[in-house]
Enzyme design. Structure first.
Site, PDB file in Angstrom:
ATOM      1  N   LYS A  83      -2.992  16.621   1.787  1.00  0.00           N
ATOM      2  CA  LYS A  83      -2.431  17.021   0.491  1.00  0.00           C
ATOM      3  C   LYS A  83      -3.518  16.888  -0.569  1.00  0.00           C
ATOM      4  O   LYS A  83      -4.190  15.847  -0.655  1.00  0.00           O
ATOM      5  CB  LYS A  83      -1.262  16.096   0.177  1.00  0.00           C
ATOM      6  CG  LYS A  83      -0.196  16.640  -0.710  1.00  0.00           C
ATOM      7  CD  LYS A  83       0.977  15.639  -0.697  1.00  0.00           C
ATOM      8  CE  LYS A  83       2.085  16.023  -1.611  1.00  0.00           C
ATOM      9  NZ  LYS A  83       3.110  14.958  -1.681  1.00  0.00           N
TER      10      LYS A  83
HETATM   11  O1  G3P Z   1       6.115  13.969  -3.335  1.00  0.00           O
HETATM   12  C1  G3P Z   1       6.029  14.562  -4.551  1.00  0.00           C
HETATM   13  C2  G3P Z   1       7.312  14.623  -5.361  1.00  0.00           C
HETATM   14  O2  G3P Z   1       8.406  14.896  -4.557  1.00  0.00           O
HETATM   15  C3  G3P Z   1       7.486  13.554  -6.367  1.00  0.00           C
HETATM   16  O3  G3P Z   1       8.775  13.499  -6.899  1.00  0.00           O
HETATM   17  O4  G3P Z   1      10.542  12.280  -8.124  1.00  0.00           O
HETATM   18  O5  G3P Z   1       8.162  11.511  -8.308  1.00  0.00           O
HETATM   19  O6  G3P Z   1       8.903  13.629  -9.402  1.00  0.00           O
HETATM   20  P1  G3P Z   1       9.089  12.692  -8.267  1.00  0.00           P
END
Ligand code: G3P
Length: 217
Positions: A83
């Site tokens: 990633k």
């Molecule tokens: O893995 C990346 C993403 O899903 C992060 O989510 O909830 O931290 O905005 P969030």
């Protein structure tokens, strides 16, 4: 539509693998930090538990170091997806790793223009963060619609991986729009099962069944 689990917590991953719905896993530096684990050990262990792609994110921001980190992460297991962030160096890294045969997930995507560049850089997955756009009053799922339209229009192979998912409705919207993957925090995967009428209906069935005094077994 594939469902990935957005977690670096081994116990959580083991629990949810048993549901049979986990087609892959995504991690990021915040999730690794939350797990308290060494990234190399955690990713190796997750890869041994999950058959599908496991995203492991580079920590560097310059091309040379991202390439070195990406190559090291890719060697951990056959199902590692490296990633990288959606920056100029990140997309150069994507192009190089992709040309070497490594799957790449380009993360922190917030516009369709960024998604277009990621596809042209050979990304295996693009990760638009819908919840974080909603958080600032923008339309997260509108972005997914735009990206799906653009990718379909030009036949890009890059899969749209909906990230930063906050609700069951995000999942349904992603499926309606034809997104390839959603990555879900465990609580959202759990919430997908739920409806109060399911619980209410089941309670009535149990009660009526008990009244019959029957047993199927
Ligand atoms: O893995 C990346 C993403 O899903 C992060 O989510 O909830 O931290 O905005 P969030």
């Amino acid at each position: 539509m594939k469902i990935f689990l957005d977690s670096a917590d081994i116990n959580e991953i083991k629990t949810y693998i048993n549901t049979g719905f986990v087609d892959g896993v995504t991690t990021n530096p915040s999730l690794i930090a939350k797990s308290g684990r060494n990234i190399l050990e955690a990713i190796s262990e997750i890869c041994s538990l999950v058959d599908g792609p496991v995203s492991a994110e580079v920590a560097a921001t310059d091309y040379e170091t991202m390439i070195a980190e990406g190559r090291k992460l890719a060697k951990l297991a056959d199902n590692v997806t490296v990633k990288v962030p959606l920056t100029e160096d990140g997309l150069r890294t994507c192009r190089t790793l992709s040309d070497e045969g490594t799957d790449v997930n380009v993360t922190l995507c917030f516009t369709a223009g960024q998604a277009l560049l990621a596809a042209k850089a050979g990304a295996t997955f693009i990760s638009p963060f819908v919840g974080r756009l909603d958080d600032i009053g923008q339309d997260g799922m509108g972005l997914i619609e735009e990206i799906v339209t653009i990718y379909d229009q030009y036949g890009f192979d890059t899969e749209v991986l909906v990230a930063s998912v906050r609700s069951s409705q995000h999942v349904v919207d992603a499926a309606t729009m034809g997104a390839d993957v959603v990555t879900l925090p465990p609580k959202i995967l759990g919430a997908l099962y739920k409806h109060p009428l399911t619980d209410k209906g089941l309670a009535a069935f149990i009660s009526d069944w008990e009244g019959t005094g029957q047993s199927i077994l």
